[in-house]
Design an enzyme around this catalytic site. Structure first.
Site, mmCIF file in Angstrom:
data_model
loop_
_atom_site.group_PDB
_atom_site.id
_atom_site.type_symbol
_atom_site.label_atom_id
_atom_site.label_comp_id
_atom_site.label_asym_id
_atom_site.label_seq_id
_atom_site.Cartn_x
_atom_site.Cartn_y
_atom_site.Cartn_z
ATOM 1 N N GLN A 51 9.385 -9.610 -5.067
ATOM 2 C CA GLN A 51 8.838 -10.763 -4.942
ATOM 3 C C GLN A 51 8.317 -11.774 -6.083
ATOM 4 O O GLN A 51 7.940 -12.856 -5.831
ATOM 5 C CB GLN A 51 7.936 -10.798 -3.537
ATOM 6 C CG GLN A 51 8.686 -10.417 -2.381
ATOM 7 C CD GLN A 51 7.594 -10.076 -1.099
ATOM 8 O OE1 GLN A 51 6.913 -9.496 -1.238
ATOM 9 N NE2 GLN A 51 7.709 -11.171 -0.327
ATOM 10 N N HIS A 134 7.914 -2.706 5.473
ATOM 11 C CA HIS A 134 8.298 -4.124 5.255
ATOM 12 C C HIS A 134 8.449 -4.029 3.696
ATOM 13 O O HIS A 134 9.282 -4.349 3.085
ATOM 14 C CB HIS A 134 7.692 -5.205 5.815
ATOM 15 C CG HIS A 134 7.822 -6.604 5.474
ATOM 16 N ND1 HIS A 134 8.343 -7.560 6.319
ATOM 17 C CD2 HIS A 134 7.662 -7.204 4.240
ATOM 18 C CE1 HIS A 134 8.531 -8.637 5.795
ATOM 19 N NE2 HIS A 134 8.212 -8.532 4.432
HETATM 20 NI NI NI Z 1 8.313 -9.799 2.927
#
Ligand code: NI
Length: 182
Positions: A51, A134
């Site tokens: 990310q 997740h």
């Molecule tokens: Ni996420």
């Protein structure tokens, strides 16, 4: 420590299979610290290296006071999943303002290396177990959208595309987000 730019849905690194860390050195520790810093700035409860544009198997989870301590997950592996599942709403810092109900095992046991490169095993239930799953999904190029029905996913994707109209690229400066996004 640096607050890094977030990679948003559409950035290829989010779909990359992250590679294992070979040695937990200062570079990896800096990555861990940046992940925490960025996650906290974004008011998230977890963040994976993909990310912030780094395809390495490193993630952090911090669901706060209700289930300490924060976890550093380097080369994490889920070694046990409960047979019982739970469905709850998830969001993702890489897909702002998008939420969907995801079914996952309610308890997991995970093996990983910590910030010092030391192996540990952790058990988690509920929200923390969800956050761990997740984040590990992210390291495998999987997003929470992939767990939704095709219909629901298509709906969220079309809303997402509409909201991104006119935006260039897939990077986002971190600004405060609603609490609880993963
Ligand atoms: Ni996420």
């Amino acid at each position: 420590m640096t607050v890094r730019m977030l990679h948003l849905l559409g950035s290829p690194v989010l779909r990359q299979q992250a590679t294992p860390v070979r040695a937990v050195d200062d570079d990896v520790r800096r990555l861990v610290d940046d992940l925490f810093e960025t996650m906290r700035a974004a008011k998230g409860v977890g963040l994976a290296a993909n990310q912030i544009g780094v395809a390495k198997r490193v993630a952090v989870v911090d669901v706060g006071e209700e289930d300490p301590p924060p976890l550093v997950l380097i080369n994490p592996l889920i070694v046990e999943r409960s047979p019982d599942h739970e469905t709850a709403e998830e969001g993702c810092l890489s897909i702002p303002d998008t939420f969907g109900d995801v079914e996952r095992p309610s308890r997991v046991v995970v093996d990983a290396l910590d910030r010092d490169g030391k192996p540990f095993r952790a058990e988690a239930v509920g929200y923390k177990a969800r956050a761990i799953q997740h984040e590990i999904d992210h390291l495998d190029g999987i997003l929470f959208l992939d767990h939704l029905s095709a219909v629901k996913r298509a709906l969220l994707l079309s809303k997402w595309k509409k909201s991104r109209k006119g935006e260039k690229g897939y990077l986002k400066e971190v600004t405060p987000e609603p609490a609880g996004e993963l």
